[in-house]
Design an enzyme around this catalytic site. Structure first.
Site, PDB file in Angstrom:
ATOM      1  N   SER A 167       6.777  -0.815  10.129  1.00  0.00           N
ATOM      2  CA  SER A 167       5.400  -0.669   9.644  1.00  0.00           C
ATOM      3  C   SER A 167       5.249   0.742   9.109  1.00  0.00           C
ATOM      4  O   SER A 167       5.833   1.693   9.659  1.00  0.00           O
ATOM      5  CB  SER A 167       4.428  -0.880  10.810  1.00  0.00           C
ATOM      6  OG  SER A 167       3.156  -0.360  10.458  1.00  0.00           O
ATOM      7  N   SER A 168       4.434   0.864   8.068  1.00  0.00           N
ATOM      8  CA  SER A 168       4.181   2.206   7.524  1.00  0.00           C
ATOM      9  C   SER A 168       3.512   3.082   8.570  1.00  0.00           C
ATOM     10  O   SER A 168       3.598   4.307   8.522  1.00  0.00           O
ATOM     11  CB  SER A 168       3.287   2.108   6.290  1.00  0.00           C
ATOM     12  OG  SER A 168       3.874   1.235   5.364  1.00  0.00           O
ATOM     13  N   HIS A 199       9.606  -3.542   3.271  1.00  0.00           N
ATOM     14  CA  HIS A 199       9.185  -3.750   1.872  1.00  0.00           C
ATOM     15  C   HIS A 199      10.415  -3.979   0.982  1.00  0.00           C
ATOM     16  O   HIS A 199      10.371  -4.806   0.070  1.00  0.00           O
ATOM     17  CB  HIS A 199       8.415  -2.532   1.359  1.00  0.00           C
ATOM     18  CG  HIS A 199       7.124  -2.281   2.063  1.00  0.00           C
ATOM     19  ND1 HIS A 199       6.946  -1.231   2.942  1.00  0.00           N
ATOM     20  CD2 HIS A 199       5.936  -2.937   2.031  1.00  0.00           C
ATOM     21  CE1 HIS A 199       5.702  -1.250   3.401  1.00  0.00           C
ATOM     22  NE2 HIS A 199       5.076  -2.268   2.874  1.00  0.00           N
ATOM     23  N   GLY A 228       4.955 -10.296   4.013  1.00  0.00           N
ATOM     24  CA  GLY A 228       5.739 -10.249   5.245  1.00  0.00           C
ATOM     25  C   GLY A 228       5.077 -11.062   6.348  1.00  0.00           C
ATOM     26  O   GLY A 228       3.846 -11.092   6.461  1.00  0.00           O
ATOM     27  N   MET A 265       0.848  -1.196   0.000  1.00  0.00           N
ATOM     28  CA  MET A 265       0.000   0.000   0.000  1.00  0.00           C
ATOM     29  C   MET A 265       0.884   1.246   0.000  1.00  0.00           C
ATOM     30  O   MET A 265       0.417   2.340   0.349  1.00  0.00           O
ATOM     31  CB  MET A 265      -0.934   0.002   1.210  1.00  0.00           C
ATOM     32  CG  MET A 265      -1.898  -1.187   1.190  1.00  0.00           C
ATOM     33  SD  MET A 265      -3.419  -0.888   2.092  1.00  0.00           S
ATOM     34  CE  MET A 265      -2.784  -0.530   3.704  1.00  0.00           C
TER      35      MET A 265
HETATM   36  O1  PAF Z   1      -0.179  -5.806   3.509  1.00  0.00           O
HETATM   37  C1  PAF Z   1      -0.588  -4.852   2.801  1.00  0.00           C
HETATM   38  O2  PAF Z   1       0.109  -3.865   2.603  1.00  0.00           O
HETATM   39  C2  PAF Z   1      -1.977  -4.931   2.180  1.00  0.00           C
HETATM   40  O3  PAF Z   1      -2.877  -5.574   3.022  1.00  0.00           O
HETATM   41  C3  PAF Z   1      -1.960  -5.562   0.785  1.00  0.00           C
HETATM   42  C4  PAF Z   1      -1.530  -7.022   0.831  1.00  0.00           C
HETATM   43  C5  PAF Z   1      -1.041  -4.795  -0.144  1.00  0.00           C
HETATM   44  C6  PAF Z   1      -3.370  -5.525   0.183  1.00  0.00           C
HETATM   45  O4  PAF Z   1      -3.841  -4.230   0.052  1.00  0.00           O
END
Ligand code: PAF
Length: 281
Positions: A187-188, A39, A149, A32
């Protein structure tokens, strides 16, 4: 090389089919955005000598509840592009909401039971939104493998089950949680924390570590109570849940006599942090 950004399904499909015609395999990292080192680790895990790595950046409205942080969720596409490129991604798919959910979209993917407990209990409809968007993204990108993750253990478990139940031809790889030096899982949402909350934020992981080493063979509800007490003692923390469940089925267990996961969600101020740790017999 800077990974190009495309915004439409047609463009992703064209790029992926070019990659396939060059004999490359396709790996996918759904996100997202507001990307961080966690990431980057997923992207690096996806990079192989003959692979084409697609990262999606889409803040999926369907997985947020009405009082959640959809509107304020950080959107940082330029920085995301730089991080993806440095980690070796080849393409970024950043659709808008209309591209993903054109007018008249009414179909959802529902996941019974597995999506009801843990985060699903406090975020009704969350995993329905996650499964719907992830299946759409899988159909759009048509990758060989997708990387998730382990921090979102319930999400990864649900996606594996969805892929199995619906015969989606993709392999799901789950990568270890990346942490700050003090143990806080990346985490974001960590960027929402003020200084006091940030100081308290490694607490949940410490509590998980404290129960892990003596978990084998123990009574799971008693261990849960112990975990909850430790979480409640973290300054400013409000415990959403502290559960010990079977690592594969997410069902509650009586005794820690099989691979299990201790999973927690804790509010610090208005920020909800999740974390988990695997417990062995
Ligand atoms: O983990 C995330 O960032 C979200 O839940 C995902 C898998 C991209 C779905 O929107």
């Amino acid at each position: 090389m800077i990974a190009p950004i495309v915004h439409t399904v047609v463009e992703v499909r064209a790029a992926v089919s070019r990659a396939r015609s060059m004999g490359l395999s396709v790996a996918f990292v759904p996100t997202m955005g507001a990307l961080h080192e966690g990431h980057a680790a997923l992207v690096r895990a996806a990079v192989r000598p003959a692979s084409f790595v697609v990262v999606s950046v889409f803040v999926n409205p369907k997985q947020f509840g009405p009082n959640e942080d959809f509107a304020k969720y950080p959107r940082t596409l330029e920085a995301d592009q730089a991080l993806c490129s440095a980690a070796g991604a080849n393409l970024i798919f950043a659709p808008n909401a209309n591209e993903m959910y054109p007018d008249g979209s009414v179909t959802f993917v529902d996941i019974a039971k597995l999506g009801d407990g843990l985060c699903g209990a406090s975020r009704p409809g969350h995993f329905r939104g996650v499964c719907t968007v992830v299946l759409k993204l899988f159909n759009i990108v048509q990758a060989d493998v997708a990387h998730f993750g382990a921090k979102d253990w319930q999400q990864a478990t649900i996606i594996r089950r969805m892929v199995r139940d619906l015969d989606v031809p993709i392999r799901i790889a789950v990568e270890p949680t990346v942490r700050e030096a003090d143990g806080l899982a990346l985490s974001s949402r960590n960027r929402y924390l003020n200084a006091e909350e940030r100081a308290a934020a490694p607490g949940p992981y410490r509590a998980l570590l404290e129960i892990r080493d003596r978990a084998a063979g123990q009574n799971a509800p008693a261990l849960e109570a112990d975990l909850r007490e430790r979480l409640s003692a973290i300054p400013g923390a409000r415990v959403d849940y502290a559960r010990i469940v079977d690592a594969a089925t997410l069902e509650p267990i009586a005794i820690v006599d099989r691979p299990a996961v201790a999973a927690v969600a804790v509010f610090l101020g208005t920020t909800r942090l999740i974390d988990n740790i695997l417990l062995g017999p």
